[in-house]
Design an enzyme around this catalytic site. Structure first.
Site, PDB file in Angstrom:
ATOM      1  N   GLY A  53      31.093  37.340  43.084  1.00 45.68           N
ATOM      2  CA  GLY A  53      30.201  37.698  41.913  1.00 45.68           C
ATOM      3  C   GLY A  53      29.234  38.597  42.004  1.00 45.68           C
ATOM      4  O   GLY A  53      29.016  38.957  43.205  1.00 45.68           O
ATOM      5  N   CYS A  80      33.210  35.465  48.905  1.00 45.23           N
ATOM      6  CA  CYS A  80      32.159  36.303  48.903  1.00 45.23           C
ATOM      7  C   CYS A  80      30.702  35.916  48.247  1.00 45.23           C
ATOM      8  O   CYS A  80      30.468  34.862  48.891  1.00 45.23           O
ATOM      9  CB  CYS A  80      32.628  37.539  47.924  1.00 45.23           C
ATOM     10  SG  CYS A  80      31.626  39.017  48.285  1.00 45.23           S
ATOM     11  N   TYR A  81      30.679  35.792  47.327  1.00 44.65           N
ATOM     12  CA  TYR A  81      29.383  35.169  46.498  1.00 44.65           C
ATOM     13  C   TYR A  81      29.283  33.853  46.416  1.00 44.65           C
ATOM     14  O   TYR A  81      28.640  32.953  47.026  1.00 44.65           O
ATOM     15  CB  TYR A  81      29.086  35.572  44.986  1.00 44.65           C
ATOM     16  CG  TYR A  81      28.027  34.912  44.187  1.00 44.65           C
ATOM     17  CD1 TYR A  81      26.868  35.127  44.634  1.00 44.65           C
ATOM     18  CD2 TYR A  81      28.194  33.978  43.435  1.00 44.65           C
ATOM     19  CE1 TYR A  81      25.615  34.562  43.805  1.00 44.65           C
ATOM     20  CE2 TYR A  81      27.374  33.294  42.658  1.00 44.65           C
ATOM     21  CZ  TYR A  81      25.620  33.456  42.834  1.00 44.65           C
ATOM     22  OH  TYR A  81      24.713  32.951  42.354  1.00 44.65           O
ATOM     23  N   HIS A 166      37.497  39.395  50.560  1.00 41.60           N
ATOM     24  CA  HIS A 166      38.285  38.878  49.352  1.00 41.60           C
ATOM     25  C   HIS A 166      40.003  38.792  49.523  1.00 41.60           C
ATOM     26  O   HIS A 166      40.495  39.717  49.649  1.00 41.60           O
ATOM     27  CB  HIS A 166      38.264  40.041  48.289  1.00 41.60           C
ATOM     28  CG  HIS A 166      36.922  39.932  47.534  1.00 41.60           C
ATOM     29  ND1 HIS A 166      36.525  39.261  46.336  1.00 41.60           N
ATOM     30  CD2 HIS A 166      35.784  40.770  47.980  1.00 41.60           C
ATOM     31  CE1 HIS A 166      35.200  39.570  46.067  1.00 41.60           C
ATOM     32  NE2 HIS A 166      34.749  40.385  47.113  1.00 41.60           N
ATOM     33  N   GLU A 168      42.112  37.811  47.857  1.00 46.42           N
ATOM     34  CA  GLU A 168      42.875  37.990  46.579  1.00 46.42           C
ATOM     35  C   GLU A 168      43.505  39.283  46.642  1.00 46.42           C
ATOM     36  O   GLU A 168      44.429  39.631  45.823  1.00 46.42           O
ATOM     37  CB  GLU A 168      42.380  37.416  45.257  1.00 46.42           C
ATOM     38  CG  GLU A 168      40.906  38.103  44.897  1.00 46.42           C
ATOM     39  CD  GLU A 168      39.483  37.935  45.612  1.00 46.42           C
ATOM     40  OE1 GLU A 168      39.916  37.238  46.710  1.00 46.42           O
ATOM     41  OE2 GLU A 168      38.711  38.099  45.131  1.00 46.42           O
ATOM     42  N   GLY A 220      58.619  43.045  20.209  1.00 49.70           N
ATOM     43  CA  GLY A 220      57.843  42.941  21.586  1.00 49.70           C
ATOM     44  C   GLY A 220      58.173  41.471  21.997  1.00 49.70           C
ATOM     45  O   GLY A 220      58.419  40.762  21.526  1.00 49.70           O
ATOM     46  N   ASP A 222      56.036  39.570  23.853  1.00 50.25           N
ATOM     47  CA  ASP A 222      55.075  38.271  23.686  1.00 50.25           C
ATOM     48  C   ASP A 222      55.592  37.408  22.508  1.00 50.25           C
ATOM     49  O   ASP A 222      55.846  36.306  22.410  1.00 50.25           O
ATOM     50  CB  ASP A 222      53.729  38.733  23.657  1.00 50.25           C
ATOM     51  CG  ASP A 222      53.404  39.454  24.877  1.00 50.25           C
ATOM     52  OD1 ASP A 222      54.228  39.375  25.720  1.00 50.25           O
ATOM     53  OD2 ASP A 222      52.227  39.944  24.732  1.00 50.25           O
ATOM     54  N   LYS A 363      51.435  38.305  31.966  1.00 49.57           N
ATOM     55  CA  LYS A 363      52.389  38.814  31.349  1.00 49.57           C
ATOM     56  C   LYS A 363      53.704  38.734  32.294  1.00 49.57           C
ATOM     57  O   LYS A 363      54.874  38.667  31.691  1.00 49.57           O
ATOM     58  CB  LYS A 363      52.138  40.370  31.230  1.00 49.57           C
ATOM     59  CG  LYS A 363      53.056  41.465  30.668  1.00 49.57           C
ATOM     60  CD  LYS A 363      52.735  41.348  28.999  1.00 49.57           C
ATOM     61  CE  LYS A 363      53.648  42.175  28.198  1.00 49.57           C
ATOM     62  NZ  LYS A 363      53.257  42.224  26.743  1.00 49.57           N
TER      63      LYS A 363
END
Ligand code: XMP
Length: 507
Positions: A53, A80-81, A166, A168, A220, A222, A363
């Site tokens: 953050g 990190c934070y 990080h 990720e 679509g 979704d 998604k």
């Protein structure tokens, strides 16, 4: 299902932590950093990740988690934070340091658990202004970089870890393995988050609801997946409605009807509202006004359908997890069924609760479910198409003539790009119609005809886009076909501006 909670302290990468964890089949959920202890107990997580953050722990207004997080005994990983919060909380010291952005070489000092199997040294992505100066008693350093001597730390007698980098982000080598070590080896979370499992549990939950369900489908992915899941659970208590607004692509209506009605046996109605939509669009030239008219008309048609075909208790929507988080309503456990009233401008008298079976999903997960549910490949791969349809691909007033041109030219563009084997490589390709005219010579005759704009773009997330360098021969074929097959077109142009400063759609 085992769960990992990710406390969100505002890093732009918080989302990615969840995605990476889900990639190795463990369910992870992003929750606000100040979630209370009771709420955490309700989630019953196997472990907690504290995200990065923008704050500094020594600011008086620094966001801090509920004290129960540290006392819970659950495995903790601070990134990190989050790492600095752990250092601070357990009695170490954090100092402002030279900002470190980009990749650094992380040397592994102890590869016992969190960093096991990662090797001696890896590139790790840093993005921080503070660092741990003194680690708390009872902790040890398990990794360092040239500038961060405590870039990775571990508590000796509890599963509590802090890392300055990080894991990720894709730039951190073996980052996913580090997360997997934490989640699978340390938290002992079972890898039971599969799309097959999701389908089973979503269908079971939805089958408990009473009353009729109304689902607007656009073709679509979704809304299609939402409808198919609900159909499995409640059968013909689900009614799907598809609005033909006259702004669809070539053949689109037939394809969607065939899929729902013929392939899936869903109770499906098409409302042909092309005359109403085009009537209301008459004389409208402002792009925003067009969007507004189309939106209002959808609500009107939809409400009328609900009134005639109801009563309904539920309105189904294909809301995804990123929308849930963005809208700030992610507090509490994301559940398959969330109940609140009146979204999308529908009138109160419809009195519908909202059913959002995809609100836990990203998604790519929805795409995998679509594949499992047998959604045809063509639909899975079809380029994005805007809600207001061809209205935003027509400059100036939307007329039937321009619509026909946009439809036919768009089909030629799709066809030729597919024939060249490029359909799956470009993000989007279509034809738009200008509001101006240009002179051409057809036979021996001068003709004042329409201008068609061909656009093809490459993109990853539609936020930015570059125009696709289509081969000239392909552009020539597209141009020839458009001018030969559509009588009123005299010029074909190719859009070569990127986003920004342009957008993908012209209106
Ligand atoms: P722009 O034109 O903003 O488009 O660069 C980015 C992406 O979003 C699609 N798009 C829409 N999709 N409703 C939608 O569902 C809309 O009103 C809309 N406008 C643009 C566009 O096709 C592109 O993929």
């Amino acid at each position: 299902m085992d769960k990992i909670l990710v406390l969100d302290f505002g890093s732009q990468y918080s989302h990615l932590i969840c995605r990476r964890i889900r990639e190795f089949s463990v369910y992870a959920e992003l929750v606000p950093f100040d979630i209370g202890s009771d709420e955490i107990k309700r989630h019953d997580p196997r472990g907690i990740v504290l995200s990065g953050g923008p704050s500094s722990v020594y600011d008086s207004a620094a966001p801090r988690p509920d004290g129960g997080v540290f006392d819970s005994g659950l495995p903790l990983l601070g990134i990190c934070y989050g790492h600095q919060l752990i250092v601070d909380r357990f009695g170490g010291r954090v100092k402002r340091a030279n900002k470190e952005y980009g990749s650094s070489a992380l040397s592994i000092d102890d590869d016992a658990d969190l960093l096991s199997g990662v090797g001696g040294s890896v590139r790790a992505w840093m993005s921080h202004g503070d660092e741990a100066e003194e680690i708390p008693d009872g902790f040890k350093v398990i990794g360092h970089t040239d500038s961060s001597k405590a870039a990775a730390i571990a508590m000796r007698d509890r599963p509590v870890y802090g890392i300055q980098f990080h894991p990720e982000v894709a730039h951190t080598e073996r980052g996913s393995e580090i997360l997997e070590n934490f989640v699978v080896k340390i938290c002992k979370a079972r890898q039971d988050w599969t799309m097959e499992g999701f389908i089973e549990s979503a269908v079971e939950k939805i089958s408990k609801i009473d009353g009729g369900v109304l689902c607007g489908v656009s073709g679509g992915i979704d809304s299609t997946v939402a409808a198919l899941l609900i159909h499995r659970a409640v059968g013909d208590r689900l009614k799907c409605v598809f609005v033909d607004n006259g702004l669809l692509r070539h053949g689109e209506r037939g394809e969607i009807e065939a899929m729902f009605r013929d392939n899936f046996g869903v109770d499906f109605s098409t409302v042909d509202a092309a005359d109403e939509f085009l009537g209301r669009l008459g004389g409208v030239t402002d792009p925003e006004k067009k969007r507004k008219v189309v939106g209002e008309e959808f609500v009107r048609v939809f409400s009328e359908f609900a009134k005639k075909n109801g009563p309904f208790a539920w309105l189904a929507q294909g809301t995804l997890y990123p929308d849930v988080i963005e809208s700030g309503v992610s507090k509490g456990p994301a559940s398959v069924i969330k109940s609140h009233h009146n979204v999308g401008g529908l009138p109160d008298w419809l009195n519908l609760d909202v059913l959002e079976p995809l609100r836990e999903l990203y998604k790519d997960e929805v795409r995998r479910i679509a594949g499992l549910l047998g959604v045809p490949e063509r639909l899975l791969k079809r380029h994005p198409f805007p809600g207001p349809g061809l209205a935003v691909r027509i400059m100036g007033e939307v007329t039937r003539e321009k619509l026909q041109i946009a439809r036919t030219a768009g089909q030629i563009v799709e066809d030729e790009i597919a024939k060249a084997g490029l359909y799956d490589k470009v993000w989007q390709a279509y034809a738009a119609v200008g509001d101006d005219r240009a002179v051409g010579v057809v036979g021996d005759e001068r003709r004042y005809g329409n201008v068609v704009i061909v656009r093809a773009v490459d993109s990853i997330d539609a936020m930015t886009a570059d125009w696709t360098r289509l081969p000239h021969e392909l552009l020539e074929r597209i141009s020839n076909r458009i001018t030969n097959e559509i009588e009123d077109v005299t010029w074909v142009t190719y859009a070569i501006s990127s986003k920004p400063p342009s957008t993908i759609e012209p209106q």
